[in-house]
Design an enzyme around this catalytic site. Structure first.
Site, PDB file in Angstrom:
ATOM      1  CB  THR A   7      -1.009   8.364  -0.193  1.00  0.00           C
ATOM      2  OG1 THR A   7      -2.309   8.896   0.126  1.00  0.00           O
ATOM      3  CG2 THR A   7       0.030   9.439   0.071  1.00  0.00           C
ATOM      4  CB  ILE A   8      -4.712   9.052  -4.615  1.00  0.00           C
ATOM      5  CG1 ILE A   8      -5.812   8.572  -3.653  1.00  0.00           C
ATOM      6  CG2 ILE A   8      -4.256   7.929  -5.530  1.00  0.00           C
ATOM      7  CD1 ILE A   8      -7.106   8.224  -4.341  1.00  0.00           C
ATOM      8  CG  ASP A   9      -6.215  10.435   0.583  1.00  0.00           C
ATOM      9  OD1 ASP A   9      -6.960  10.553  -0.396  1.00  0.00           O
ATOM     10  OD2 ASP A   9      -6.478   9.719   1.559  1.00  0.00           O
ATOM     11  CG  MET A  52     -11.446   8.311  -2.580  1.00  0.00           C
ATOM     12  SD  MET A  52     -10.334   6.976  -3.054  1.00  0.00           S
ATOM     13  CE  MET A  52     -11.518   5.625  -3.219  1.00  0.00           C
ATOM     14  CD  GLU A 108     -12.683   9.054   1.854  1.00  0.00           C
ATOM     15  OE1 GLU A 108     -13.468   8.100   1.987  1.00  0.00           O
ATOM     16  OE2 GLU A 108     -11.510   8.917   1.448  1.00  0.00           O
TER      17      GLU A 108
END
Length: 282
Positions: A7-9, A52, A108
């Site tokens: 996950t890039i988060d 994001m 976001e």
């Protein structure tokens, strides 16, 4: 079952980072540099970048620290307000007067409570196919709010030594969207993913199951899935962490954050500045 968490988060708890995160931060930093150049090209230029980060603002935080040109970073973990002492409008206004430009980075998921509160009508939130609440688009909303308020402040000093030509705010909005996640991985992520893949195979061949692989405090580990299920990695704002560096670096208001009454010894802080948060489903 062997899990290689992606996950890039960077919102998987316990782990130092997830693969794809560092690549996303690099891409977000490129967008910030674009916004900064655009802001520098105009009197009272303001660049706003949305990145994001639905529930965790790690991309916004790390790209802010990496870019070194950001004046305000807004993340889901920290509530903010516009007007009055300590509000973001006064802070950006001061930066415009002292530096001639300003740059804002917003995740976001930031400001969703304010968007809902400012809506003309109350309605049930929409959900995606997975049941997640669809977020309101904070970028354009934030731009409209800042533009209106800052234009009013700049008009009040029109013709003075602070604004001789009566210039208004010039706002440039950058939304890199999938350019943050739809890019080839950088070297660090490629190497890290290779390590994770090898470790996952070795764990499975050794007879283990229901685990995920990752780095914890710099050591490659096998983590039982039940330890991270229904939990989320969020920015640690209550203890000495990277978020303090953001506040110092941007000189932005610190705002009021939720306190954490746990003993310091009971708090697990990740290398990327995160702390474990149990979700509503746990």
């Amino acid at each position: 079952v062997a899990v290689v968490p992606k996950t890039i988060d960077n919102d998987v708890p316990l782990l130092d980072r997830t693969f794809g995160f560092e690549t996303a931060v690099d891409a977000a930093r490129d967008a910030i540099n674009v916004a900064n150049v655009e802001a520098e090209g105009f009197p009272f230029g303001l660049g706003v970048v949305k990145v994001m980060g639905r529930n965790s603002g790690f991309i916004a935080m790390h790209s802010t620290l990496g870019a070194r040109v950001v004046d305000l970073c807004l993340v889901p973990e920290v509530k903010f307000y516009f007007d009055g002492p300590g509000g973001i409008v006064d802070h950006i206004y001061e930066r415009l007067l002292s530096h001639g430009k300003a740059v804002v980075v917003v995740a976001e998921g930031a400001g969703q409570d304010l968007i809902v509160a400012s809506a003309d009508t109350k309605k049930e939130p929409k959900r995606d196919a997975s049941g997640n609440v669809l977020l309101e688009d904070v970028g354009p909303w934030l731009c409209r709010k800042l533009k209106k308020r800052l234009d009013t402040k700049l008009e009040s000093i029109s013709g003075t030594s602070l604004n001789i030509h009566g210039d208004k705010l010039t706002l440039k909005y950058v939304d890199p969207s999938y350019m943050v996640r739809g890019v080839p991985p950088n070297t660090a992520d490629n190497v890290y993913c290779t390590q994770l893949a090898h470790n996952a195979v070795h764990g499975a061949l050794a007879g283990m199951t229901s685990f995920l692989v990752g780095s914890i405090n710099g050591r490659e580990c096998y983590v039982p899935i039940k330890l991270v299920a229904n939990k989320r990695n969020v920015i640690d704002t209550a203890h000495q962490s990277l978020w303090e560096y953001v506040v110092f670096d941007t000189a932005q208001p610190s705002f009021i954050i939720d306190s954490d009454d746990r003993d310091e010894a009971d708090v697990l802080i990740s290398a990327s500045g995160g702390v474990i948060l149990a979700t509503d489903d746990s």
